[in-house]
Design a protein around this motif. Structure first.
Motif, PDB file in Angstrom:
ATOM      1  N   TRP A   1       7.872  21.360  27.380  1.00 40.24           N
ATOM      2  CA  TRP A   1       7.298  21.439  26.036  1.00 40.24           C
ATOM      3  C   TRP A   1       8.381  21.827  25.051  1.00 40.24           C
ATOM      4  N   VAL A   2       8.388  21.166  23.891  1.00 39.02           N
ATOM      5  CA  VAL A   2       9.267  21.516  22.778  1.00 39.02           C
ATOM      6  C   VAL A   2       8.422  21.545  21.505  1.00 39.02           C
ATOM      7  N   ARG A   3       8.992  22.113  20.464  1.00 42.17           N
ATOM      8  CA  ARG A   3       8.302  22.084  19.176  1.00 42.17           C
ATOM      9  C   ARG A   3       8.377  20.663  18.617  1.00 42.17           C
ATOM     10  N   ASN A   4       7.313  20.231  17.999  1.00 39.14           N
ATOM     11  CA  ASN A   4       7.227  18.874  17.474  1.00 39.14           C
ATOM     12  C   ASN A   4       7.865  18.837  16.079  1.00 39.14           C
ATOM     13  N   ARG A   5       9.195  18.733  16.050  1.00 41.26           N
ATOM     14  CA  ARG A   5       9.956  18.786  14.809  1.00 41.26           C
ATOM     15  C   ARG A   5      11.062  17.740  14.821  1.00 41.26           C
ATOM     16  N   ILE A   6      11.406  17.270  13.643  1.00 40.57           N
ATOM     17  CA  ILE A   6      12.534  16.339  13.535  1.00 40.57           C
ATOM     18  C   ILE A   6      13.843  17.075  13.786  1.00 40.57           C
ATOM     19  N   GLU A   7      13.988  18.248  13.197  1.00 44.96           N
ATOM     20  CA  GLU A   7      15.217  19.037  13.372  1.00 44.96           C
ATOM     21  C   GLU A   7      15.045  20.038  14.506  1.00 44.96           C
ATOM     22  N   ALA A   8      16.145  20.353  15.176  1.00 53.22           N
ATOM     23  CA  ALA A   8      16.125  21.396  16.205  1.00 53.22           C
ATOM     24  C   ALA A   8      15.726  22.713  15.543  1.00 53.22           C
ATOM     25  N   ASP A   9      15.367  23.673  16.344  1.00 56.59           N
ATOM     26  CA  ASP A   9      14.683  24.880  15.895  1.00 56.59           C
ATOM     27  C   ASP A   9      15.474  25.742  14.922  1.00 56.59           C
ATOM     28  N   GLU A  10      14.898  25.925  13.754  1.00 58.69           N
ATOM     29  CA  GLU A  10      15.440  26.818  12.718  1.00 58.69           C
ATOM     30  C   GLU A  10      15.638  28.223  13.288  1.00 58.69           C
ATOM     31  N   GLU A  11      14.753  28.613  14.197  1.00 59.86           N
ATOM     32  CA  GLU A  11      14.829  29.939  14.811  1.00 59.86           C
ATOM     33  C   GLU A  11      16.145  30.152  15.561  1.00 59.86           C
ATOM     34  N   ASN A  12      16.800  29.068  15.943  1.00 58.23           N
ATOM     35  CA  ASN A  12      18.013  29.173  16.755  1.00 58.23           C
ATOM     36  C   ASN A  12      19.298  28.866  15.996  1.00 58.23           C
ATOM     37  N   LYS A  13      19.229  28.808  14.666  1.00 54.05           N
ATOM     38  CA  LYS A  13      20.460  28.582  13.912  1.00 54.05           C
ATOM     39  C   LYS A  13      21.356  29.814  14.054  1.00 54.05           C
ATOM     40  N   ASN A  14      22.646  29.577  14.023  1.00 49.33           N
ATOM     41  CA  ASN A  14      23.660  30.629  14.173  1.00 49.33           C
ATOM     42  C   ASN A  14      23.595  31.324  15.533  1.00 49.33           C
ATOM     43  N   ARG A  15      23.060  30.635  16.538  1.00 54.60           N
ATOM     44  CA  ARG A  15      23.039  31.157  17.904  1.00 54.60           C
ATOM     45  C   ARG A  15      23.800  30.192  18.802  1.00 54.60           C
ATOM     46  N   SER A  16      24.811  30.711  19.465  1.00 55.10           N
ATOM     47  CA  SER A  16      25.593  29.885  20.387  1.00 55.10           C
ATOM     48  C   SER A  16      24.818  29.696  21.690  1.00 55.10           C
ATOM     49  N   ALA A  17      25.318  28.819  22.519  1.00 56.99           N
ATOM     50  CA  ALA A  17      24.721  28.636  23.848  1.00 56.99           C
ATOM     51  C   ALA A  17      24.823  29.934  24.644  1.00 56.99           C
TER      52      ALA A  17
ATOM     53  N   MET B   1      23.594   7.281  16.518  1.00 53.01           N
ATOM     54  CA  MET B   1      23.389   8.544  17.214  1.00 53.01           C
ATOM     55  C   MET B   1      24.718   8.964  17.842  1.00 53.01           C
ATOM     56  N   TYR B   2      25.090  10.213  17.631  1.00 54.96           N
ATOM     57  CA  TYR B   2      26.331  10.761  18.177  1.00 54.96           C
ATOM     58  C   TYR B   2      26.020  11.766  19.270  1.00 54.96           C
ATOM     59  N   VAL B   3      26.735  11.670  20.384  1.00 53.97           N
ATOM     60  CA  VAL B   3      26.713  12.681  21.438  1.00 53.97           C
ATOM     61  C   VAL B   3      28.109  13.287  21.458  1.00 53.97           C
ATOM     62  N   ASN B   4      28.187  14.556  21.133  1.00 53.34           N
ATOM     63  CA  ASN B   4      29.476  15.231  21.030  1.00 53.34           C
ATOM     64  C   ASN B   4      29.422  16.521  21.832  1.00 53.34           C
ATOM     65  N   TYR B   5      30.216  17.508  21.476  1.00 52.24           N
ATOM     66  CA  TYR B   5      30.240  18.770  22.215  1.00 52.24           C
ATOM     67  C   TYR B   5      30.716  19.896  21.309  1.00 52.24           C
ATOM     68  N   THR B   6      30.445  21.117  21.761  1.00 55.50           N
ATOM     69  CA  THR B   6      30.941  22.316  21.103  1.00 55.50           C
ATOM     70  C   THR B   6      31.228  23.357  22.172  1.00 55.50           C
ATOM     71  N   HIS B   7      31.982  24.359  21.808  1.00 55.45           N
ATOM     72  CA  HIS B   7      32.307  25.460  22.721  1.00 55.45           C
ATOM     73  C   HIS B   7      31.060  26.326  22.912  1.00 55.45           C
ATOM     74  N   PRO B   8      30.815  26.856  24.113  1.00 56.88           N
ATOM     75  CA  PRO B   8      29.590  27.627  24.344  1.00 56.88           C
ATOM     76  C   PRO B   8      29.489  28.911  23.524  1.00 56.88           C
ATOM     77  N   SER B   9      30.591  29.402  22.965  1.00 56.55           N
ATOM     78  CA  SER B   9      30.521  30.635  22.169  1.00 56.55           C
ATOM     79  C   SER B   9      30.428  30.368  20.666  1.00 56.55           C
ATOM     80  N   TYR B  10      30.534  29.109  20.253  1.00 54.55           N
ATOM     81  CA  TYR B  10      30.489  28.796  18.821  1.00 54.55           C
ATOM     82  C   TYR B  10      29.054  28.796  18.311  1.00 54.55           C
ATOM     83  N   SER B  11      28.884  29.372  17.125  1.00 61.01           N
ATOM     84  CA  SER B  11      27.564  29.358  16.486  1.00 61.01           C
ATOM     85  C   SER B  11      27.733  28.967  15.023  1.00 61.01           C
ATOM     86  N   PHE B  12      26.856  28.104  14.578  1.00 61.69           N
ATOM     87  CA  PHE B  12      26.866  27.601  13.211  1.00 61.69           C
ATOM     88  C   PHE B  12      25.421  27.408  12.760  1.00 61.69           C
ATOM     89  N   GLY B  13      25.197  27.455  11.470  1.00 60.51           N
ATOM     90  CA  GLY B  13      23.850  27.239  10.942  1.00 60.51           C
ATOM     91  C   GLY B  13      23.350  25.828  11.138  1.00 60.51           C
TER      92      GLY B  13
END
Length: 169
Positions: free
Chosen positions: A71-87, A148-160
């Motif tokens: 189950w995921v939230r039914n939203r176009i954008e990924a969760d606002e609740e998780n902005k600025n949170r790294s993996a 559609m782009y599939v890219n990557y980021t560092h697991p400690s990076y966080s951005f809005g």
């Protein structure tokens, strides 16, 4: 079947639906198969020429033993609740994010239903997956390229603008 996916859905375990999580995703695919299906429907780019099944070293959930539901939230954008949170932040908080495969399955399903795309403003941090080098996949629709782009980021990076989509399994 309309998308060319043959699978037996009779044994899919559907997790209990949590409040606010209104989109059930059923995943019968591997990362590369999901990417290939996306590429058969619309323009796609991935950061590597290698097979995603080989460069994705870990996914929290896979269809290796058969299709499964999340189950995921039914939203176009990924969760606002998780902005600025790294993996890494999400793992420490025990928040399960979608995998790369789940992000691609959701994109396929959403596009099939609406003709539109997900993640048009922000990147979906696929915190439930890791590339073999430890980086975290992320997915976004780039309207300026209609791709559609599939890219990557560092697991400690966080951005809005890089946000995980929480997944409940």
């Amino acid at each position: 079947k309309r998308m060319g996916i043959e699978t037996d859905l009779r044994k899919v375990r559907i997790p209990k639906k949590p409040k606010g999580f209104d989109r059930l995703l059923i995943n019968p695919l591997t990362p590369q198969r999901a990417y290939d299906l996306c590429a058969s429907k619309f323009k796609c780019w991935k950061y590597t020429n290698n097979n995603l099944d080989e460069v994705i070293a870990h996914e929290d959930r896979t269809a290796k033993n058969g299709p499964y539901g999340v189950w995921v939230r039914n939203r176009i954008e990924a969760d606002e609740e998780n902005k600025n949170r790294s993996a890494n932040d999400l793992a420490a908080m025990k928040i399960s994010g979608n995998t790369l495969t789940e992000a691609l399955v959701y994109e396929l399903k959403f596009n099939d239903e609406t003709g539109q795309h997900l993640n048009i403003v922000n990147w979906n941090l696929c915190s439930g997956s890791r590339y073999s080098d430890g980086h975290v996949p992320c997915v976004r629709w780039l309207s300026s390229y209609s791709e559609m782009y599939v890219n990557y980021t560092h697991p400690s990076y966080s951005f809005g603008h890089v946000r995980a989509r929480q997944a409940v399994s």
